[in-house]
Design a protein around this motif. Structure first.
Motif, mmCIF file in Angstrom:
data_model
loop_
_atom_site.group_PDB
_atom_site.id
_atom_site.type_symbol
_atom_site.label_atom_id
_atom_site.label_comp_id
_atom_site.label_asym_id
_atom_site.label_seq_id
_atom_site.Cartn_x
_atom_site.Cartn_y
_atom_site.Cartn_z
ATOM 1 N N THR A 48 33.189 -13.811 8.350
ATOM 2 C CA THR A 48 33.835 -14.097 7.061
ATOM 3 C C THR A 48 33.220 -15.316 6.380
ATOM 4 N N GLY A 49 32.854 -16.310 7.166
ATOM 5 C CA GLY A 49 32.234 -17.502 6.593
ATOM 6 C C GLY A 49 30.935 -17.180 5.867
ATOM 7 N N GLU A 50 30.148 -16.293 6.432
ATOM 8 C CA GLU A 50 28.878 -15.913 5.816
ATOM 9 C C GLU A 50 29.111 -15.161 4.501
ATOM 10 N N PHE A 51 30.063 -14.251 4.493
ATOM 11 C CA PHE A 51 30.336 -13.479 3.275
ATOM 12 C C PHE A 51 30.941 -14.337 2.169
ATOM 13 N N ILE A 52 31.765 -15.288 2.533
ATOM 14 C CA ILE A 52 32.391 -16.138 1.520
ATOM 15 C C ILE A 52 31.337 -16.969 0.784
#
Length: 180
Positions: A48-52
């Motif tokens: 999720t951190g990468e997509f955000i």
């Protein structure tokens, strides 16, 4: 050229939309896996951190093209229209300079991440694709901001009085006023 800027910024915004959709699916799968099957997604915070990060960066071009960032406008409403346009130009130039500094710093950071083969903490995903994507998205943003600055220079030196862009209601009127 205003339509070109608008189209490019909207295409890039679709990357952000795609990131939000993927993020939503991952969150849904994680909740279902955790609550119903007792098996959460390993490295959920890494994913999720990468997509955000990518999703947020993809929103910048559209926000620059639409002039939707926060600005203080009360002085521009009480001064001559050329002063208002000059203040807007100053804001555009400052935004462009800061954005270019950020892009240069991101290039350096992305190179370091690439060379050091950095990964996420939990599942060791390489993070270089994310940072090079963010760098590319912000480079596109700087090109769009440079074009918006050019449009603002044209507005400043217009031979006729122009209305305040913030007073214009529709997007087509905004694009049309840039093309004049």
């Amino acid at each position: 050229m205003g339509k070109f800027v608008k189209n490019i910024s909207e295409y890039v915004a679709f990357i952000g939309l795609g990131g939000l959709i993927i993020l939503s699916i991952v969150i849904l799968v994680d909740i279902i896996g955790r609550e119903l099957l007792g098996m959460p997604i390993p490295g959920f915070s890494d994913i999720t951190g990468e997509f955000i990060i990518i999703t947020a960066a993809a929103c910048f071009p559209a926000s620059f093209a639409d002039r939707s960032h926060v600005s203080v406008r009360f002085v521009g409403q009480i001064v001559h229209w050329r002063v208002r346009e000059a203040l807007d130009l100053l804001g555009n130039v400052a935004t462009l300079v800061i954005l270019l500094i950020i892009v240069v710093q991101l290039v350096e950071y992305s190179e370091q991440v690439w060379v050091n083969k950095e990964t996420t903490w939990l599942i060791a995903l390489p993070i270089w694709p994310v940072w090079w994507t963010v760098t590319a998205l912000l480079a596109i943003s700087s090109i769009i901001q440079a074009l918006m600055t050019y449009f603002q220079v044209k507005r400043l030196f217009s031979p006729v009085k122009l209305s305040d862009l913030d007073a214009i209601e529709s997007d087509s009127a905004t694009v049309q006023s840039y093309e004049e």
